[in-house]
Design a protein around this motif. Structure first.
Motif, PDB file in Angstrom:
ATOM      1  N   MET A  38      -2.549 -12.096 -14.783  1.00  0.00           N
ATOM      2  CA  MET A  38      -2.568 -12.065 -13.324  1.00  0.00           C
ATOM      3  C   MET A  38      -1.384 -12.834 -12.774  1.00  0.00           C
ATOM      4  O   MET A  38      -0.950 -13.825 -13.325  1.00  0.00           O
ATOM      5  CB  MET A  38      -3.875 -12.720 -12.876  1.00  0.00           C
ATOM      6  CG  MET A  38      -4.245 -12.425 -11.461  1.00  0.00           C
ATOM      7  SD  MET A  38      -4.423 -10.671 -11.169  1.00  0.00           S
ATOM      8  CE  MET A  38      -2.896 -10.315 -10.382  1.00  0.00           C
ATOM      9  N   MET A  76       3.070 -16.931  -9.087  1.00  0.00           N
ATOM     10  CA  MET A  76       3.474 -17.118  -7.702  1.00  0.00           C
ATOM     11  C   MET A  76       3.453 -18.598  -7.344  1.00  0.00           C
ATOM     12  O   MET A  76       4.337 -19.101  -6.680  1.00  0.00           O
ATOM     13  CB  MET A  76       2.524 -16.376  -6.762  1.00  0.00           C
ATOM     14  CG  MET A  76       2.374 -14.916  -7.051  1.00  0.00           C
ATOM     15  SD  MET A  76       3.847 -13.996  -6.626  1.00  0.00           S
ATOM     16  CE  MET A  76       3.833 -14.227  -4.865  1.00  0.00           C
ATOM     17  N   LEU A 106       3.655 -13.974   5.990  1.00  0.00           N
ATOM     18  CA  LEU A 106       3.331 -12.702   5.333  1.00  0.00           C
ATOM     19  C   LEU A 106       3.113 -11.605   6.363  1.00  0.00           C
ATOM     20  O   LEU A 106       3.599 -10.484   6.212  1.00  0.00           O
ATOM     21  CB  LEU A 106       2.086 -12.888   4.463  1.00  0.00           C
ATOM     22  CG  LEU A 106       1.730 -11.761   3.492  1.00  0.00           C
ATOM     23  CD1 LEU A 106       2.887 -11.456   2.558  1.00  0.00           C
ATOM     24  CD2 LEU A 106       0.488 -12.132   2.678  1.00  0.00           C
ATOM     25  N   ARG A 166       6.410 -10.465   7.737  1.00  0.00           N
ATOM     26  CA  ARG A 166       7.091  -9.515   6.854  1.00  0.00           C
ATOM     27  C   ARG A 166       6.426  -8.147   6.938  1.00  0.00           C
ATOM     28  O   ARG A 166       7.090  -7.118   6.879  1.00  0.00           O
ATOM     29  CB  ARG A 166       7.080 -10.030   5.414  1.00  0.00           C
ATOM     30  CG  ARG A 166       7.883 -11.314   5.231  1.00  0.00           C
ATOM     31  CD  ARG A 166       8.384 -11.476   3.816  1.00  0.00           C
ATOM     32  NE  ARG A 166       7.341 -11.673   2.836  1.00  0.00           N
ATOM     33  CZ  ARG A 166       6.712 -12.827   2.616  1.00  0.00           C
ATOM     34  NH1 ARG A 166       7.039 -13.898   3.324  1.00  0.00           N
ATOM     35  NH2 ARG A 166       5.775 -12.925   1.704  1.00  0.00           N
ATOM     36  N   GLN A 219       8.020  -4.422   7.772  1.00  0.00           N
ATOM     37  CA  GLN A 219       7.996  -3.302   6.836  1.00  0.00           C
ATOM     38  C   GLN A 219       7.124  -2.146   7.288  1.00  0.00           C
ATOM     39  O   GLN A 219       7.394  -0.993   6.947  1.00  0.00           O
ATOM     40  CB  GLN A 219       7.509  -3.793   5.467  1.00  0.00           C
ATOM     41  CG  GLN A 219       8.486  -4.729   4.807  1.00  0.00           C
ATOM     42  CD  GLN A 219       7.844  -5.469   3.653  1.00  0.00           C
ATOM     43  OE1 GLN A 219       7.017  -4.928   2.945  1.00  0.00           O
ATOM     44  NE2 GLN A 219       8.229  -6.711   3.467  1.00  0.00           N
ATOM     45  N   GLU A 277       6.563  -6.067  -0.552  1.00  0.00           N
ATOM     46  CA  GLU A 277       5.691  -7.159  -1.004  1.00  0.00           C
ATOM     47  C   GLU A 277       5.059  -6.786  -2.337  1.00  0.00           C
ATOM     48  O   GLU A 277       5.026  -5.613  -2.715  1.00  0.00           O
ATOM     49  CB  GLU A 277       4.592  -7.419   0.028  1.00  0.00           C
ATOM     50  CG  GLU A 277       5.117  -7.733   1.424  1.00  0.00           C
ATOM     51  CD  GLU A 277       6.071  -8.912   1.450  1.00  0.00           C
ATOM     52  OE1 GLU A 277       5.817  -9.910   0.750  1.00  0.00           O
ATOM     53  OE2 GLU A 277       7.090  -8.834   2.157  1.00  0.00           O
ATOM     54  N   THR A 278       4.539  -7.786  -3.023  1.00  0.00           N
ATOM     55  CA  THR A 278       3.849  -7.470  -4.274  1.00  0.00           C
ATOM     56  C   THR A 278       2.537  -6.758  -3.951  1.00  0.00           C
ATOM     57  O   THR A 278       2.031  -6.828  -2.834  1.00  0.00           O
ATOM     58  CB  THR A 278       3.515  -8.748  -5.072  1.00  0.00           C
ATOM     59  OG1 THR A 278       2.607  -9.534  -4.305  1.00  0.00           O
ATOM     60  CG2 THR A 278       4.752  -9.561  -5.392  1.00  0.00           C
ATOM     61  N   LEU A 314      -0.369  -7.499  -5.028  1.00  0.00           N
ATOM     62  CA  LEU A 314      -1.374  -8.500  -4.683  1.00  0.00           C
ATOM     63  C   LEU A 314      -1.226  -8.939  -3.230  1.00  0.00           C
ATOM     64  O   LEU A 314      -2.206  -9.032  -2.491  1.00  0.00           O
ATOM     65  CB  LEU A 314      -1.252  -9.697  -5.621  1.00  0.00           C
ATOM     66  CG  LEU A 314      -2.216 -10.852  -5.357  1.00  0.00           C
ATOM     67  CD1 LEU A 314      -3.660 -10.408  -5.537  1.00  0.00           C
ATOM     68  CD2 LEU A 314      -1.916 -12.038  -6.263  1.00  0.00           C
ATOM     69  N   ASP A 315       0.037  -9.196  -2.809  1.00  0.00           N
ATOM     70  CA  ASP A 315       0.258  -9.657  -1.438  1.00  0.00           C
ATOM     71  C   ASP A 315      -0.141  -8.603  -0.408  1.00  0.00           C
ATOM     72  O   ASP A 315      -0.593  -8.938   0.690  1.00  0.00           O
ATOM     73  CB  ASP A 315       1.721 -10.060  -1.233  1.00  0.00           C
ATOM     74  CG  ASP A 315       1.941 -11.542  -1.511  1.00  0.00           C
ATOM     75  OD1 ASP A 315       0.947 -12.287  -1.499  1.00  0.00           O
ATOM     76  OD2 ASP A 315       3.100 -11.941  -1.737  1.00  0.00           O
ATOM     77  N   ARG A 330       3.789  -6.615  -9.296  1.00  0.00           N
ATOM     78  CA  ARG A 330       4.912  -5.709  -9.030  1.00  0.00           C
ATOM     79  C   ARG A 330       5.078  -5.480  -7.528  1.00  0.00           C
ATOM     80  O   ARG A 330       4.145  -5.633  -6.752  1.00  0.00           O
ATOM     81  CB  ARG A 330       4.675  -4.365  -9.724  1.00  0.00           C
ATOM     82  CG  ARG A 330       4.722  -4.452 -11.227  1.00  0.00           C
ATOM     83  CD  ARG A 330       4.412  -3.111 -11.845  1.00  0.00           C
ATOM     84  NE  ARG A 330       5.539  -2.179 -11.709  1.00  0.00           N
ATOM     85  CZ  ARG A 330       5.439  -0.886 -12.002  1.00  0.00           C
ATOM     86  NH1 ARG A 330       4.309  -0.384 -12.406  1.00  0.00           N
ATOM     87  NH2 ARG A 330       6.492  -0.098 -11.880  1.00  0.00           N
TER      88      ARG A 330
END
Lengths: 335, 250, 295
Positions: free
Chosen positions: A1, A6, A188, A191, A195, B94-95, B97-98, B143
């Motif tokens: 994981m 991170m 987050l 961002r 996107q 973003e990943t 997970l994110d 990823r």
């Protein structure tokens, strides 16, 4: 994981921070002249300004061409207060500048965020230029084109070395705060707004509300940068409001790389240093930097930091004897 | 039993083109409802009206007894209505997970928090990891989303919707553009997550195997109007449907 | 306040409006057809002004030739920039931001090139022969050069309308605005179309610069003032709307002319004030068509 990875990414920066603090802390010891100390102050302040700007562009996708407005507010809050009331009001002026920016950026933000894309960019530019014209024309109060000179700072800050450390601590703390913000849930969602704004609405979150929040935050930090700049030469100038000042942080961000938190910081360091060296020899600095950035945008869109990371990744791949594989990068693009 | 979602004579026209005509039907809790119909029948437009993207010209859309018409998308989502899109709507840079963590943070109303790194928000992270596991994406967590295969991106889209803990999930062509193996897997997963998360599902689909395999009820749209509704078996034997729609397919 | 004063100000406002519209229409054209925002559009205007100065003052040649030279010079330069620079970033993620950035670099470069060639001092050119006086009707005197600008503006508007709506190249350009891929599939050379459109729009900018030069001084900083004003026009008019831009220009021109007459010191503030009022009450612009609800 990936969670533990991170985490280590976030905390593993302790070393980097240490190096950064050490490097800037040693500047007064290594520098031989007052002038060099001024350049170091410039580097730090522009780095903060560029980093705060990139919270808008690189993170949230809002290319503002008017952050000079808030930078100028900071400078003139200090300049006007110290000139008219005396240097004992310095810290009050700092707070007043921030309060003014808080109100102004909130109101202007409500207006400019209603339009998107290039129109947002142009409106921020228009309001920046409006502020510049006002400052320029109110000659009796602001000194117009001559600016304000002889801004003295209170107490220990009057000493150049103490002032340098004051700037350094404020800038590094501010950058640290912005970095926390960039990697927080708030960062987050910003961002996400860049996107895929439509998806953000489907998360039950408001796109414009978040854009307004970061617009105000970035503007407050630009004000901090401007306020600090007033003490470097003891003068402020209407150029602080001029559109090229807004342009400068954009160039810094692109040069360093807008998709990395420290990209604009590095870009600011490089541009201020080159400007310092080359600027003395040519009056056609804009031509030079314009051409450099143009080549940069076309050839190296990820900026200096992005390019360096690419090179590092390649070197690591070669060292590990792996073939560098680009196909994974493009696989998901065909949607 | 009261319906979870109830459409009451919903109308919508773009100029002279009627995209939704007097549409009324109800979806009950726990139901898996399929919406089928030829391209241009107004299926996605209907979803857009339910989620507040488009405003119906007239009619009511009741969700848990409340009218959704006139509410913003944000408000509708907060009432427990989730949606996955025809083209995967994800955060590409973003990943994986994110992507889901962001949705979980939004669901917890934590997106105003600006200090602790999002990776250290345990509750949201645990929720995200659980969803990744139910979707079979746990290997892909680190990823970047744009690196995923097309099929996995669509699963991720569903994952984002799931993180908002919806009671009703709208799926717009969940298997579109997938390979036969991916379709199999998605069909199985949709069945699993419905049980696991106690969902009511409304999905648009062109893959009839999937429709007749997992749907409890089927509605057939043609030119924005309801042509037929009933159980898969009823629809399959409905002459009008066979003539108008399935006739071409089978 | 008498009638002759009103009329004079109105004509001066109309002149300004025409100049603004000529620049803004080029901006709209590039944005509408190519989806490129040319931040440097004002710099092509400035380039045109300097080319006009070169022809009229330095070479002492005919003013009409100067107009042609300015339009051609700016147009060719614009077309070159499009195919050498801008084309390279089409389709990139965050393209909009990088377009602004590239064209911003272009502003920096053109500004310095102009300084390099012509120096940083203010330049001016005289009005063409036959248009230096005023047209007098009763006690009303209107500068004939202003009337010339308004006339040329009208000709350009009618001609562009005709080209866009009635000719094959115009139809291609409008089709490119809607669906570039489809156009490519039909065998049209889309990259060439883009270059030509860019060239025409920048030529329009250059022409306007030369046309405005006898009224306004020619300085290296002119580009940015012009782009801001045109942007205000485009925003007010409803983005990408040709006629909206025209009305926006008219509004801004007239407001400016009367502001200059009454409060010369603060005239520029009024342009912003009008824009702010428009944005507060109609953020989508004065003449934007009703669109679907955005949340």
């Amino acid at each position: 994981m990936g969670i533990s990875d991170m985490k280590s990414l976030c905390n593993g920066n302790t070393l980097g921070w240490g190096a950064l603090i050490l490097a800037f802390a040693l500047v007064p010891a290594l520098m031989t002249s007052q002038y060099q100390l001024n350049v170091a102050c410039n580097v730090l302040i522009w780095a903060l300004f560029a980093t705060s700007f990139n919270m808008l562009w690189g993170v949230t996708g809002m290319l503002s061409f008017g952050q000079a407005l808030y930078y100028g507010v900071g400078g003139y809050a200090i300049g006007l207060t110290v000139t008219y009331l005396g240097s004992q009001w310095y810290f009050a002026a700092f707070a007043a500048g921030l309060l003014f920016t808080l109100v102004l950026s909130f109101l202007l933000g409500l207006l400019v965020i209603r339009v998107g894309g290039v129109y947002y960019t142009m409106l921020t530019l228009a309001f920046g230029q409006l502020a510049w014209q006002i400052m320029f024309k109110m000659y009796d109060f602001t000194g117009g084109d001559d600016g304000l000179q002889g801004i003295t700072l209170p107490g220990l800050l009057a000493d150049k070395v103490y002032y340098y450390y004051f700037v350094m601590i404020l800038v590094l703390v501010a950058v640290w705060v912005l970095k926390r913000m960039a990697y927080s849930p708030f960062g987050l969602i910003l961002r996400g707004v860049r996107q895929n704004p439509n998806r953000v609405r489907f998360l039950g979150r408001r796109v414009r509300r978040n854009q307004l929040r970061i617009y105000v935050v970035a503007s407050l930090f630009a004000t901090v940068a401007g306020a600090l700049m007033a003490g470097v030469d003891g003068s402020v100038h209407t150029d602080m409001f001029f559109w090229t000042t807004s342009g400068e942080v954009i160039l810094m961000s692109v040069l360093g790389g807008i998709s990395h938190f420290f990209g604009p910081f590095c870009g600011a360091v490089v541009i201020i240093l080159i400007e310092d060296i080359v600027g003395a020899h040519t009056e056609y600095w804009s031509l030079l930097i314009g051409s450099i950035i143009m080549v940069m945008v076309i050839g190296f869109p990820r900026g200096l930091v992005g390019g360096a990371l690419d090179v590092a990744a390649k070197v690591r791949a070669i060292l590990q004897g792996e073939k560098h594989d680009d196909t994974t990068l493009t696989a998901g693009l065909g949607k | 039993m009261t319906p979870l979602l109830q459409l009451d004579s919903v109308n919508k026209a773009f100029g002279g083109l009627k995209v939704t005509q007097h549409l009324s039907f109800s979806v009950f809790p726990g139901e898996i409802a399929a919406i089928i119909g030829p391209n241009g029948a107004g299926k996605t437009t209907l979803f857009n009206q339910i989620t507040g993207h488009l405003l119906p010209d007239s009619g009511r859309i009741l969700f848990k007894g409340e009218d959704l018409v006139g509410l913003t998308t944000q408000a509708i989502v907060k009432k427990g209505l989730g949606r996955a899109f025809q083209v995967a709507s994800i955060f590409p840079e973003e990943t994986v997970l994110d992507n889901i963590r962001l949705a979980a943070l939004a669901n917890l109303d934590h997106t105003r928090r600006f200090w602790r790194p999002s990776a250290e928000h345990r509750q949201a992270t645990e929720a995200a990891v659980a969803i990744l596991a139910s979707l079979g994406l746990e290997e892909q967590g680190g990823r970047l989303a744009f690196e995923l295969s097309h099929g996995d991106q669509k699963l991720l889209d569903i994952g984002i919707a799931l993180a908002l803990q919806p009671t009703l999930l709208l799926l717009d062509e969940p298997t579109a553009g997938m390979s036969p193996e991916e379709r199999q897997r998605t069909r199985r997963l949709i069945g699993e997550i419905r049980g696991e998360y106690d969902l009511t599902l409304v999905f648009i689909e062109h893959d009839m195997d999937m429709v007749f395999d997992i749907a409890h009820t089927v509605r057939v749209l043609q030119q924005g109007a309801l042509l037929a509704e009933g159980s898969p078996a009823e629809i399959q034997s409905n002459e009008e449907v066979v003539k108008a729609y399935l006739g071409e397919e089978l | 306040m008498d009638f002759s004063f009103l009329l004079t100000q109105m004509v001066s406002g109309l002149t300004l409006a025409t100049l603004l519209f000529l620049v803004a229409s080029g901006l709209t054209l590039i944005f509408g057809v190519g989806n490129v925002f040319n931040f440097a559009h004002g710099s092509f205007y400035m380039l045109g002004a300097y080319l006009g100065y070169q022809v009229v003052t330095v070479w002492s040649l005919n003013f009409w030739f100067a107009l042609l030279f300015a339009a051609l010079g700016a147009g060719v330069f614009g077309a070159l920039i499009e195919c050498l620079v801008l084309r390279r970033i089409y389709g990139r993620a965050n393209e909009g931001g990088f377009q602004i950035l590239l064209t911003y670099c272009l502003i920096l470069i053109i500004d310095d090139l102009v300084k390099l060639v012509w120096g940083a001092e203010y330049k001016s050119i005289s009005r063409p022969a036959g248009f230096s006086g005023s047209l007098t009707v009763g006690d009303i005197a209107i500068p004939s050069y202003n009337l010339l600008i308004i006339a040329i503006g009208l000709v350009v508007v009618v001609a562009s309308w005709w080209i866009l709506n009635r000719t094959r190249p115009g139809k291609i350009a409008r089709a490119a605005a809607v669906d570039r891929e489809m156009l490519g599939a039909l065998g049209i050379n889309v990259p060439l179309t883009m270059t030509v459109v860019f060239g025409i729009a920048t030529a329009l900018g250059g022409l306007t610069g030369a046309l405005a030069a006898p009224l306004r001084t020619v300085t290296p900083g002119a580009g940015i003032e012009v782009i801001i004003d045109s942007m205000i026009v485009v925003v007010m008019g409803g983005m990408g709307n040709f006629w909206g831009a025209w009305l926006g220009a008219l509004l801004l021109g007239e407001v400016n002319a009367f502001a200059v007459a009454f409060v010369p010191e603060w005239a520029t503030l009024f342009s912003f004030l009008v824009m702010v009022v428009v944005l507060i009450f109609k953020p989508e612009g004065l003449f934007a068509p009703r669109t679907t609800r955005k949340v």
